[in-house]
Enzyme design. Structure first.
Site, mmCIF file in Angstrom:
data_model
loop_
_atom_site.group_PDB
_atom_site.id
_atom_site.type_symbol
_atom_site.label_atom_id
_atom_site.label_comp_id
_atom_site.label_asym_id
_atom_site.label_seq_id
_atom_site.Cartn_x
_atom_site.Cartn_y
_atom_site.Cartn_z
ATOM 1 N N CYS A 121 0.538 -1.406 0.095
ATOM 2 C CA CYS A 121 -0.143 -0.347 0.044
ATOM 3 C C CYS A 121 0.540 1.127 -0.030
ATOM 4 O O CYS A 121 0.610 2.233 -0.875
ATOM 5 C CB CYS A 121 -0.965 -0.077 1.229
ATOM 6 S SG CYS A 121 -2.556 1.418 1.747
ATOM 7 N N CYS A 122 1.735 1.266 0.577
ATOM 8 C CA CYS A 122 2.984 2.485 0.990
ATOM 9 C C CYS A 122 3.829 3.012 -0.416
ATOM 10 O O CYS A 122 3.390 3.983 -0.992
ATOM 11 C CB CYS A 122 3.952 2.186 2.055
ATOM 12 S SG CYS A 122 3.327 2.828 3.567
ATOM 13 N N CYS A 204 -0.929 8.184 7.248
ATOM 14 C CA CYS A 204 -2.659 7.919 6.548
ATOM 15 C C CYS A 204 -3.399 7.194 8.157
ATOM 16 O O CYS A 204 -2.803 6.790 8.936
ATOM 17 C CB CYS A 204 -1.967 6.836 5.561
ATOM 18 S SG CYS A 204 -1.515 7.352 4.148
ATOM 19 N N CYS A 207 -3.703 3.678 9.340
ATOM 20 C CA CYS A 207 -2.189 3.437 9.860
ATOM 21 C C CYS A 207 -1.717 4.035 10.668
ATOM 22 O O CYS A 207 -0.183 3.882 11.368
ATOM 23 C CB CYS A 207 -0.875 3.176 8.798
ATOM 24 S SG CYS A 207 -1.977 1.497 7.759
ATOM 25 N N CYS A 230 7.893 3.755 5.495
ATOM 26 C CA CYS A 230 6.762 3.480 4.481
ATOM 27 C C CYS A 230 7.294 3.435 3.686
ATOM 28 O O CYS A 230 7.479 3.072 2.631
ATOM 29 C CB CYS A 230 6.199 4.852 3.758
ATOM 30 S SG CYS A 230 7.123 6.443 4.088
#
Length: 234
Positions: A121-122, A204, A207, A230
């Site tokens: 995702c990062c 974010c 998280c 990240c």
């Protein structure tokens, strides 16, 4: 002011020498050096946790590009801080976005990828957009500090970003949280409201959590997942 593009070999040598020469320099002096050396091929990246480096850079280089990554998962307070920085500081605010919207990513990878594979995702929502967004620059500045976590303890004030082949400048690397707080108070610098609500580091929303007493500033990021960065900084 230098505006011509440097070769990667030139940039690496410059970063290594300047890291030694500027180790004891003040953040304003480091940023003035960056402005004089790289001109428009220099930018500041900001997570909008606070606007300290953006403020410092705007004084050294009025109109400097300030790059913000809008992952689609930010707290409303973070977006508000970004908008305020663009409105009140002498900067050119640039917002980068991932190729896919959150909905498009959910359709391809399934919902809540951040819970199942936070590294991916990062990579999709931070690392790749930044790599694309930095294409036109030779050097970028960050707000990294050595006191934030053990993984950042050796952050150079000027170093070489091997992955992106660029000079990476961390002008407040030697500052402590007390130094940051003093600068914010003296200059009335914008900070993310979440910093007053138990969040020591703001990323974010899915998280990020508030930190507990005695935890380091990064403990609230990806808590319980064995992840502390990240991918933007290593």
């Amino acid at each position: 002011m230098t505006t011509a593009q440097h070769t990667a070999e030139d940039l690496r040598a410059l970063a290594e020498q300047s890291g030694r020469d500027l180790e004891d320099a003040s953040p304003p002096d480091i940023l003035r050096w960056a402005a004089e050396t790289f001109g428009p091929r220099f930018c500041v990246t900001s997570s909008m946790e606070d606007a300290v480096v953006a403020h410092l850079a705007s004084r050294a280089f009025p109109g400097v590009d300030v790059v913000f990554l809008d992952t689609g998962y930010h707290f409303p307070e973070t977006i508000g801080t970004r908008d305020a920085v663009g409105a009140v500081m002498d900067v050119n605010l640039i917002t980068l976005t991932p190729v896919q919207s959150v909905a498009e990513q959910d359709a391809e990878y399934g919902p809540k990828l951040h819970d199942r594979d936070p590294d991916l995702c990062c990579a999709l929502r931070k690392v790749k957009p930044l790599e694309q967004g930095l294409t036109g620059y030779d050097a970028w500045a960050t707000g990294l500090r050595r006191d934030e976590s053990p993984t950042r303890a050796n952050t150079p004030v000027v170093g070489w970003d091997e992955k992106r082949r660029k000079v990476k400048i961390s002008p407040i690397a030697r500052w402590t949280q007390a130094d940051v707080d003093a600068y914010v108070a003296e200059h009335g610098v914008l900070t993310n409201p979440l910093l007053m609500d138990g969040y020591a580091s703001v990323g974010c929303e899915p998280c990020t959590r508030r930190v507990l007493e005695g935890e380091d500033a990064r403990a609230g990021r990806w808590a319980g997942r064995g992840k502390t960065e990240c991918g933007l900084h290593g």
